[in-house]
Write a protein that holds these residues in place. Structure first.
Motif, PDB file in Angstrom:
ATOM      1  N   GLY A 112      -2.287   9.194   5.130  1.00  9.40           N
ATOM      2  CA  GLY A 112      -1.452   8.869   6.278  1.00  9.40           C
ATOM      3  C   GLY A 112      -1.521   7.416   6.712  1.00  9.40           C
ATOM      4  O   GLY A 112      -0.635   6.935   7.423  1.00  9.40           O
ATOM      5  N   ALA A 113      -2.565   6.726   6.294  1.00  9.03           N
ATOM      6  CA  ALA A 113      -2.711   5.307   6.652  1.00  9.03           C
ATOM      7  C   ALA A 113      -1.729   4.474   5.829  1.00  9.03           C
ATOM      8  O   ALA A 113      -1.502   4.752   4.656  1.00  9.03           O
ATOM      9  CB  ALA A 113      -4.133   4.846   6.390  1.00  9.03           C
ATOM     10  N   THR A 114      -1.183   3.453   6.472  1.00 13.65           N
ATOM     11  CA  THR A 114      -0.296   2.543   5.743  1.00 13.65           C
ATOM     12  C   THR A 114      -0.835   1.125   5.862  1.00 13.65           C
ATOM     13  O   THR A 114      -1.522   0.796   6.841  1.00 13.65           O
ATOM     14  CB  THR A 114       1.144   2.575   6.299  1.00 13.65           C
ATOM     15  OG1 THR A 114       1.128   2.068   7.642  1.00 13.65           O
ATOM     16  CG2 THR A 114       1.717   3.980   6.277  1.00 13.65           C
ATOM     17  N   THR A 115      -0.497   0.306   4.890  1.00 21.66           N
ATOM     18  CA  THR A 115      -0.932  -1.087   4.972  1.00 21.66           C
ATOM     19  C   THR A 115      -0.255  -1.789   6.143  1.00 21.66           C
ATOM     20  O   THR A 115      -0.835  -2.683   6.748  1.00 21.66           O
ATOM     21  CB  THR A 115      -0.650  -1.831   3.651  1.00 21.66           C
ATOM     22  OG1 THR A 115       0.738  -1.714   3.315  1.00 21.66           O
ATOM     23  CG2 THR A 115      -1.509  -1.278   2.520  1.00 21.66           C
ATOM     24  N   ALA A 116       0.957  -1.351   6.492  1.00 24.75           N
ATOM     25  CA  ALA A 116       1.646  -1.952   7.647  1.00 24.75           C
ATOM     26  C   ALA A 116       0.876  -1.674   8.932  1.00 24.75           C
ATOM     27  O   ALA A 116       0.715  -2.566   9.785  1.00 24.75           O
ATOM     28  CB  ALA A 116       3.071  -1.408   7.753  1.00 24.75           C
ATOM     29  N   THR A 174      -1.224 -11.878   3.998  1.00 31.79           N
ATOM     30  CA  THR A 174      -2.660 -12.122   4.213  1.00 31.79           C
ATOM     31  C   THR A 174      -3.472 -10.929   3.764  1.00 31.79           C
ATOM     32  O   THR A 174      -4.493 -11.074   3.083  1.00 31.79           O
ATOM     33  CB  THR A 174      -2.933 -12.418   5.706  1.00 31.79           C
ATOM     34  OG1 THR A 174      -2.186 -13.571   6.082  1.00 31.79           O
ATOM     35  CG2 THR A 174      -4.405 -12.656   5.961  1.00 31.79           C
ATOM     36  N   LEU A 175      -3.020  -9.731   4.136  1.00 30.28           N
ATOM     37  CA  LEU A 175      -3.756  -8.516   3.736  1.00 30.28           C
ATOM     38  C   LEU A 175      -3.896  -8.446   2.227  1.00 30.28           C
ATOM     39  O   LEU A 175      -4.996  -8.245   1.699  1.00 30.28           O
ATOM     40  CB  LEU A 175      -3.039  -7.266   4.253  1.00 30.28           C
ATOM     41  CG  LEU A 175      -3.650  -5.941   3.778  1.00 30.28           C
ATOM     42  CD1 LEU A 175      -4.989  -5.688   4.456  1.00 30.28           C
ATOM     43  CD2 LEU A 175      -2.702  -4.786   4.052  1.00 30.28           C
ATOM     44  N   PHE A 176      -2.778  -8.618   1.512  1.00 24.29           N
ATOM     45  CA  PHE A 176      -2.806  -8.461   0.066  1.00 24.29           C
ATOM     46  C   PHE A 176      -3.539  -9.606  -0.631  1.00 24.29           C
ATOM     47  O   PHE A 176      -3.941  -9.465  -1.781  1.00 24.29           O
ATOM     48  CB  PHE A 176      -1.393  -8.266  -0.479  1.00 24.29           C
ATOM     49  CG  PHE A 176      -0.777  -6.981  -0.020  1.00 24.29           C
ATOM     50  CD1 PHE A 176      -1.443  -5.770  -0.191  1.00 24.29           C
ATOM     51  CD2 PHE A 176       0.457  -6.960   0.609  1.00 24.29           C
ATOM     52  CE1 PHE A 176      -0.890  -4.570   0.240  1.00 24.29           C
ATOM     53  CE2 PHE A 176       1.024  -5.775   1.048  1.00 24.29           C
ATOM     54  CZ  PHE A 176       0.340  -4.569   0.865  1.00 24.29           C
ATOM     55  N   HIS A 177      -3.720 -10.715   0.062  1.00 24.04           N
ATOM     56  CA  HIS A 177      -4.557 -11.791  -0.486  1.00 24.04           C
ATOM     57  C   HIS A 177      -6.016 -11.323  -0.574  1.00 24.04           C
ATOM     58  O   HIS A 177      -6.727 -11.661  -1.517  1.00 24.04           O
ATOM     59  CB  HIS A 177      -4.448 -13.038   0.395  1.00 24.04           C
ATOM     60  CG  HIS A 177      -5.425 -14.113   0.036  1.00 24.04           C
ATOM     61  ND1 HIS A 177      -5.285 -14.891  -1.101  1.00 24.04           N
ATOM     62  CD2 HIS A 177      -6.561 -14.532   0.645  1.00 24.04           C
ATOM     63  CE1 HIS A 177      -6.300 -15.739  -1.168  1.00 24.04           C
ATOM     64  NE2 HIS A 177      -7.090 -15.544  -0.116  1.00 24.04           N
ATOM     65  N   TYR A 178      -6.451 -10.555   0.415  1.00 25.41           N
ATOM     66  CA  TYR A 178      -7.834 -10.083   0.452  1.00 25.41           C
ATOM     67  C   TYR A 178      -8.013  -8.746  -0.265  1.00 25.41           C
ATOM     68  O   TYR A 178      -9.039  -8.518  -0.906  1.00 25.41           O
ATOM     69  CB  TYR A 178      -8.293  -9.939   1.913  1.00 25.41           C
ATOM     70  CG  TYR A 178      -8.494 -11.264   2.590  1.00 25.41           C
ATOM     71  CD1 TYR A 178      -9.717 -11.917   2.541  1.00 25.41           C
ATOM     72  CD2 TYR A 178      -7.451 -11.881   3.285  1.00 25.41           C
ATOM     73  CE1 TYR A 178      -9.895 -13.142   3.152  1.00 25.41           C
ATOM     74  CE2 TYR A 178      -7.625 -13.103   3.900  1.00 25.41           C
ATOM     75  CZ  TYR A 178      -8.849 -13.737   3.831  1.00 25.41           C
ATOM     76  OH  TYR A 178      -9.029 -14.954   4.430  1.00 25.41           O
ATOM     77  N   PHE A 179      -7.047  -7.856  -0.111  1.00 29.60           N
ATOM     78  CA  PHE A 179      -7.129  -6.514  -0.692  1.00 29.60           C
ATOM     79  C   PHE A 179      -5.773  -6.160  -1.284  1.00 29.60           C
ATOM     80  O   PHE A 179      -4.812  -5.943  -0.538  1.00 29.60           O
ATOM     81  CB  PHE A 179      -7.502  -5.493   0.393  1.00 29.60           C
ATOM     82  CG  PHE A 179      -8.856  -5.723   1.015  1.00 29.60           C
ATOM     83  CD1 PHE A 179     -10.014  -5.326   0.361  1.00 29.60           C
ATOM     84  CD2 PHE A 179      -8.964  -6.341   2.248  1.00 29.60           C
ATOM     85  CE1 PHE A 179     -11.259  -5.531   0.939  1.00 29.60           C
ATOM     86  CE2 PHE A 179     -10.198  -6.552   2.835  1.00 29.60           C
ATOM     87  CZ  PHE A 179     -11.359  -6.152   2.182  1.00 29.60           C
ATOM     88  N   PRO A 180      -5.662  -6.083  -2.602  1.00 30.17           N
ATOM     89  CA  PRO A 180      -4.355  -5.871  -3.225  1.00 30.17           C
ATOM     90  C   PRO A 180      -3.766  -4.472  -3.038  1.00 30.17           C
ATOM     91  O   PRO A 180      -2.560  -4.292  -3.179  1.00 30.17           O
ATOM     92  CB  PRO A 180      -4.610  -6.163  -4.706  1.00 30.17           C
ATOM     93  CG  PRO A 180      -6.081  -6.007  -4.895  1.00 30.17           C
ATOM     94  CD  PRO A 180      -6.721  -6.347  -3.588  1.00 30.17           C
ATOM     95  N   ILE A 192      -8.977  -1.520  -0.064  1.00 25.39           N
ATOM     96  CA  ILE A 192      -9.475  -1.675   1.306  1.00 25.39           C
ATOM     97  C   ILE A 192     -10.552  -0.630   1.586  1.00 25.39           C
ATOM     98  O   ILE A 192     -11.615  -0.937   2.123  1.00 25.39           O
ATOM     99  CB  ILE A 192      -8.337  -1.555   2.339  1.00 25.39           C
ATOM    100  CG1 ILE A 192      -7.242  -2.583   2.071  1.00 25.39           C
ATOM    101  CG2 ILE A 192      -8.888  -1.737   3.757  1.00 25.39           C
ATOM    102  CD1 ILE A 192      -5.983  -2.358   2.911  1.00 25.39           C
ATOM    103  N   LEU A 193     -10.288   0.621   1.196  1.00 25.28           N
ATOM    104  CA  LEU A 193     -11.284   1.678   1.380  1.00 25.28           C
ATOM    105  C   LEU A 193     -12.563   1.337   0.625  1.00 25.28           C
ATOM    106  O   LEU A 193     -13.675   1.477   1.158  1.00 25.28           O
ATOM    107  CB  LEU A 193     -10.741   3.019   0.912  1.00 25.28           C
ATOM    108  CG  LEU A 193     -11.721   4.174   1.109  1.00 25.28           C
ATOM    109  CD1 LEU A 193     -11.539   4.783   2.489  1.00 25.28           C
ATOM    110  CD2 LEU A 193     -11.545   5.233   0.051  1.00 25.28           C
ATOM    111  N   LEU A 194     -12.415   0.856  -0.590  1.00 27.53           N
ATOM    112  CA  LEU A 194     -13.590   0.458  -1.380  1.00 27.53           C
ATOM    113  C   LEU A 194     -14.311  -0.701  -0.711  1.00 27.53           C
ATOM    114  O   LEU A 194     -15.543  -0.776  -0.748  1.00 27.53           O
ATOM    115  CB  LEU A 194     -13.161   0.085  -2.804  1.00 27.53           C
ATOM    116  CG  LEU A 194     -12.596   1.232  -3.641  1.00 27.53           C
ATOM    117  CD1 LEU A 194     -12.052   0.706  -4.964  1.00 27.53           C
ATOM    118  CD2 LEU A 194     -13.638   2.311  -3.885  1.00 27.53           C
TER     119      LEU A 194
END
Length: 198
Positions: A32-36, A48-54, A59-61
């Motif tokens: 249910g979680a979204t990157t947005a 910015t998010l995808f620069h740190y976590f693709p 992200i969970l890892l």
């Protein structure tokens, strides 16, 4: 000329994302979680998010990796201590304090939903290995000093301590009336009763 990266700023930004993602995963589960939503919670853009976590999985890892790092770094906290039983009980108490984070039940559910993924299973095993490595020296020292029971091998004592801590977290996550604050003292007392020599 390449732009230089400020390591402290980079690490701070990662932590902001990890903290926001922990909140979002806890509230919505992994699926249910979204990157947005994570971006909104962290106050950043998707670039910015995808620069740190693709990916969302990365992200969970990353959250699991931070937890493992905290376990490893906490080992230095007890350097120089001589009371092995006291250290082991502090480790148990610290796990209870971490379970008291109101996001923890939801995050446990979110992680459980993707435990079948090889990357998640591997990250959880690395974390378990770090916990074993933190506990075992104190068990061995405590046995040598007569503070810890010697009728069981150190690895078995460590396995039971981890069972206490993991089972406690599971109960906090699954049983509404079983609260971290309400059960912490009993967890510590149970661990102490288990550890002391007969």
């Amino acid at each position: 000329m390449a732009r230089t990266v400020d390591p402290a700023r980079h690490e701070h930004r990662r932590l902001v994302i990890v903290d926001a993602a922990l909140t979002v995963f806890a509230a919505h589960g992994f699926d249910g979680a979204t990157t947005a939503t994570i971006c909104r919670r962290a106050g950043i853009g998707s670039g910015t998010l995808f620069h740190y976590f693709p990916t969302k999985l990365s992200i969970l890892l990353g959250i699991l990796e931070y937890g493992t790092r905290e376990v490893r770094e906490s080992a230095a906290r007890w350097d120089g201590r001589q009371d092995s039983l006291g250290v082991l009980l502090e480790i148990v108490a610290r796990s209870a304090d971490e379970a008291a984070d109101p996001r923890m039940p939801g995050f446990v559910h979110a992680t459980a939903g993707v435990m079948h993924l090889p990357e998640v299973a591997a990250a959880l095993e690395v974390d378990a290995g770090a916990q074993r490595a933190c506990l075992r020296p104190w068990v061995e020292r405590g046995q040598a000093a007569g503070e810890i029971r010697t009728d069981l091998e150190p690895a078995r004592i460590v396995a039971w301590l981890m069972l206490f801590m993991d089972g406690y977290l599971e109960r906090v996550a699954l049983e509404p009336g079983f609260t971290a604050a309400g059960e912490k003292n009993l967890l510590i007392a149970t661990a102490k009763e288990f550890l002391v020599p007969r």
